[in-house]
Motif scaffolding. Structure first.
Motif, PDB file in Angstrom:
ATOM      1  N   ARG A  97       0.840  -1.202   0.000  1.00 25.96           N
ATOM      2  CA  ARG A  97       0.000   0.000   0.000  1.00 25.96           C
ATOM      3  C   ARG A  97       0.871   1.247   0.000  1.00 25.96           C
ATOM      4  NH1 ARG A  97      -4.060   1.871   4.947  1.00 25.96           N
ATOM      5  NH2 ARG A  97      -5.164   3.521   3.783  1.00 25.96           N
ATOM      6  N   PRO A  98       0.674   2.177  -0.937  1.00 26.72           N
ATOM      7  CA  PRO A  98       1.455   3.414  -0.937  1.00 26.72           C
ATOM      8  C   PRO A  98       0.944   4.371   0.141  1.00 26.72           C
ATOM      9  CG  PRO A  98      -0.095   3.427  -2.763  1.00 26.72           C
ATOM     10  CD  PRO A  98      -0.233   2.079  -2.101  1.00 26.72           C
ATOM     11  N   LEU A  99       1.872   4.964   0.887  1.00 25.86           N
ATOM     12  CA  LEU A  99       1.541   5.848   1.990  1.00 25.86           C
ATOM     13  C   LEU A  99       2.458   7.076   1.974  1.00 25.86           C
ATOM     14  CD1 LEU A  99       1.322   3.097   4.781  1.00 25.86           C
ATOM     15  CD2 LEU A  99      -0.636   4.230   3.679  1.00 25.86           C
ATOM     16  N   LEU A 100       2.116   8.071   2.773  1.00 23.56           N
ATOM     17  CA  LEU A 100       2.922   9.278   2.913  1.00 23.56           C
ATOM     18  C   LEU A 100       3.280   9.466   4.380  1.00 23.56           C
ATOM     19  CD1 LEU A 100       4.042  12.026   1.758  1.00 23.56           C
ATOM     20  CD2 LEU A 100       1.841  13.011   2.455  1.00 23.56           C
ATOM     21  N   LEU A 101       4.573   9.563   4.679  1.00 17.15           N
ATOM     22  CA  LEU A 101       5.051   9.872   6.020  1.00 17.15           C
ATOM     23  C   LEU A 101       5.438  11.340   6.076  1.00 17.15           C
ATOM     24  CD1 LEU A 101       6.213   9.220   8.883  1.00 17.15           C
ATOM     25  CD2 LEU A 101       8.365   8.625   7.714  1.00 17.15           C
ATOM     26  N   LYS A 102       4.903  12.055   7.074  1.00 18.74           N
ATOM     27  CA  LYS A 102       5.267  13.452   7.278  1.00 18.74           C
ATOM     28  C   LYS A 102       5.854  13.598   8.675  1.00 18.74           C
ATOM     29  CE  LYS A 102       3.674  18.187   6.811  1.00 18.74           C
ATOM     30  NZ  LYS A 102       2.665  19.063   6.207  1.00 18.74           N
ATOM     31  N   VAL A 103       7.067  14.142   8.766  1.00 17.72           N
ATOM     32  CA  VAL A 103       7.756  14.336  10.037  1.00 17.72           C
ATOM     33  C   VAL A 103       8.014  15.830  10.199  1.00 17.72           C
ATOM     34  CG1 VAL A 103       9.733  13.689  11.452  1.00 17.72           C
ATOM     35  CG2 VAL A 103       8.866  12.094   9.728  1.00 17.72           C
ATOM     36  N   MET A 104       7.539  16.415  11.295  1.00 19.02           N
ATOM     37  CA  MET A 104       7.673  17.854  11.485  1.00 19.02           C
ATOM     38  C   MET A 104       9.113  18.236  11.822  1.00 19.02           C
ATOM     39  SD  MET A 104       4.743  18.618  10.587  1.00 19.02           S
ATOM     40  CE  MET A 104       4.976  20.399  10.724  1.00 19.02           C
ATOM     41  N   LEU A 105       9.454  19.473  11.510  1.00 15.36           N
ATOM     42  CA  LEU A 105      10.818  19.951  11.677  1.00 15.36           C
ATOM     43  C   LEU A 105      11.158  20.267  13.129  1.00 15.36           C
ATOM     44  CD1 LEU A 105      13.431  20.899  10.238  1.00 15.36           C
ATOM     45  CD2 LEU A 105      12.377  23.156  10.034  1.00 15.36           C
ATOM     46  N   ARG A 106      10.185  20.843  13.855  1.00 16.96           N
ATOM     47  CA  ARG A 106      10.441  21.285  15.229  1.00 16.96           C
ATOM     48  C   ARG A 106       9.471  20.630  16.203  1.00 16.96           C
ATOM     49  NH1 ARG A 106      11.139  25.657  11.977  1.00 16.96           N
ATOM     50  NH2 ARG A 106       8.919  26.103  12.001  1.00 16.96           N
ATOM     51  N   PRO A 107       9.933  20.206  17.354  1.00 16.01           N
ATOM     52  CA  PRO A 107       9.027  19.702  18.389  1.00 16.01           C
ATOM     53  C   PRO A 107       7.973  20.761  18.740  1.00 16.01           C
ATOM     54  CG  PRO A 107      11.298  19.205  18.963  1.00 16.01           C
ATOM     55  CD  PRO A 107      11.349  20.113  17.772  1.00 16.01           C
ATOM     56  N   GLY A 108       6.735  20.313  18.883  1.00 13.37           N
ATOM     57  CA  GLY A 108       5.644  21.235  19.172  1.00 13.37           C
ATOM     58  C   GLY A 108       4.903  21.711  17.944  1.00 13.37           C
ATOM     59  N   SER A 109       5.490  21.539  16.742  1.00 10.96           N
ATOM     60  CA  SER A 109       4.780  21.903  15.516  1.00 10.96           C
ATOM     61  C   SER A 109       3.762  20.824  15.173  1.00 10.96           C
ATOM     62  CB  SER A 109       5.764  22.066  14.351  1.00 10.96           C
ATOM     63  OG  SER A 109       6.638  23.146  14.581  1.00 10.96           O
ATOM     64  N   PRO A 110       2.527  21.203  14.836  1.00 10.95           N
ATOM     65  CA  PRO A 110       1.487  20.200  14.602  1.00 10.95           C
ATOM     66  C   PRO A 110       1.564  19.566  13.216  1.00 10.95           C
ATOM     67  CG  PRO A 110       0.587  22.390  14.285  1.00 10.95           C
ATOM     68  CD  PRO A 110       2.009  22.583  14.757  1.00 10.95           C
ATOM     69  N   VAL A 111       1.171  18.318  13.146  1.00 17.49           N
ATOM     70  CA  VAL A 111       0.942  17.672  11.855  1.00 17.49           C
ATOM     71  C   VAL A 111      -0.366  18.175  11.250  1.00 17.49           C
ATOM     72  CG1 VAL A 111       0.419  15.444  10.757  1.00 17.49           C
ATOM     73  CG2 VAL A 111       2.304  15.626  12.384  1.00 17.49           C
ATOM     74  N   GLY A 112      -1.312  18.544  12.118  1.00 20.19           N
ATOM     75  CA  GLY A 112      -2.597  19.059  11.655  1.00 20.19           C
ATOM     76  C   GLY A 112      -3.727  18.054  11.767  1.00 20.19           C
ATOM     77  N   VAL A 113      -3.621  17.119  12.711  1.00 17.78           N
ATOM     78  CA  VAL A 113      -4.624  16.052  12.769  1.00 17.78           C
ATOM     79  C   VAL A 113      -5.990  16.573  13.203  1.00 17.78           C
ATOM     80  CG1 VAL A 113      -2.926  14.223  13.113  1.00 17.78           C
ATOM     81  CG2 VAL A 113      -3.925  15.359  15.102  1.00 17.78           C
ATOM     82  N   TYR A 114      -6.037  17.631  14.024  1.00 18.44           N
ATOM     83  CA  TYR A 114      -7.347  18.181  14.412  1.00 18.44           C
ATOM     84  C   TYR A 114      -8.041  18.788  13.193  1.00 18.44           C
ATOM     85  CZ  TYR A 114     -10.922  21.204  16.370  1.00 18.44           C
ATOM     86  OH  TYR A 114     -12.126  21.819  16.631  1.00 18.44           O
TER      87      TYR A 114
END
Length: 326
Positions: free
Chosen positions: A50-67
């Motif tokens: 299954r093709p997927l996308l991994l997103k890793v934020m640059l700085r601790p505390g920055s949101p991925v945007g799940v809300y």
């Protein structure tokens, strides 16, 4: 994980993905967007075929945007499925998430191309997003729905100060124009305090690869990239639409603004000094990253000077003024 995100390579990303999925992916490739990507690193991976996308934020505390993602999904806005999320599984405790991969073309374009999505569908999608209200504060959203500022005026004033400072540093603004911009939030205090608390993608939904489209049909397959979402006045995002496609547009070739307005509704035609101020805010934001010596940079500087001059000739009525006029 030592070395931080800037040192994150394929092996480190595979380890993060394995931790999130509970199984090690068969393959992983880094993604390098044409624009943006300053706040995160992205990887395309395959797990169980299954093709997927991994997103890793640059700085601790920055949101991925799940809300923000969850609110869009509940409203039937086309978004990719969120497969897994961690608030701190990335390097140095950064947030990361895995989404389903949506096959299509990122909605990137330049000033000589027709935007690769339909104006009517775009209007409906943006209208749906702006119909999502939020009861707790304004400004940037974290992954739990908390906001960065109590009032919209506070977020706007902070944003103007940051953007103007960055522009002065890179010589994209003259000092006199910078001083005029810094004074504007206070002049529009009444309108900013009365702003409705809507969810916004913040400007770049229409550009920067933040929609995936099907080129032959111009259909929007998915809205992506949720980390910069804010709670604020929808007229700010409409000002960005105007800046790209409307009377102040630099990218407007081939975009049928009338079709967009018909689909979005009457609010797309909202005008006045506050809307013009929001166009100025969008312009100064753009000048924090556009080359000031380029054709586009010079266009934005001249337009910004013109708008600020027009706003300087506009008297913004205060609450006291309105009371005395009754």
């Amino acid at each position: 994980m030592s070395g931080g995100l800037n040192a994150l390579g394929a092996e480190g990303a595979l380890d993060i993905a394995a931790g999130l999925l509970g199984t090690r992916p068969e393959r992983l490739d880094p993604l390098y967007p044409r624009a943006g990507g300053d706040d995160s690193r992205s990887f395309r991976l395959w797990a169980g075929g299954r093709p997927l996308l991994l997103k890793v934020m640059l700085r601790p505390g920055s949101p991925v945007g799940v809300y923000f993602h969850a609110r869009l999904r509940q409203a039937s806005v086309p978004v990719p499925e969120l497969v897994s999320f961690s608030a701190d599984a990335g390097p140095s405790g950064a947030a990361c998430g895995i989404f389903e991969w949506v096959e299509g073309i990122p909605a990137e374009f330049d000033s000589h191309e027709c935007p690769p999505y339909g104006e009517t569908e775009f209007g409906r999608v943006l209208r749906t997003i702006h119909g999502l209200r939020h009861a707790r504060g304004f400004g940037r959203l974290d992954d739990h729905g908390a906001t960065s500022h109590r009032g919209w005026i506070d977020w706007v004033a902070d944003g103007v100060e940051r953007s103007v400072s960055a522009c002065v540093t890179r010589r994209a603004l003259r000092p006199q124009l910078a001083e005029s911009l810094l004074a504007l939030p206070a002049r529009f205090a009444d309108g900013l305090r009365a702003a409705p608390p809507a969810l916004l993608h913040y400007g770049d939904i229409m550009h920067n690869g933040n929609m995936i489209v099907d080129p032959p049909s111009r259909r929007i397959l998915a809205v992506v990239d949720f980390s910069d979402a804010i709670v604020g006045d929808p007229r700010l995002e409409l000002a960005w639409v105007d800046l790209y496609f409307g009377a102040h547009g630099y990218f407007g070739r081939g975009f049928d603004l009338a079709r967009f307005r018909l689909a979005y509704g009457d609010e797309a035609d909202a005008d006045g000094a506050l809307r013009l101020f929001y166009v100025a805010l969008a312009l100064v934001t753009m000048l924090t990253y556009v080359d000031p010596g380029s054709e586009r940079g010079r266009h934005h500087q001249m337009l910004l000077q013109d708008i600020v001059s027009r706003l300087g000739a506009t008297r913004v009525r205060s609450g006291a003024d309105r009371e005395s006029a009754r």
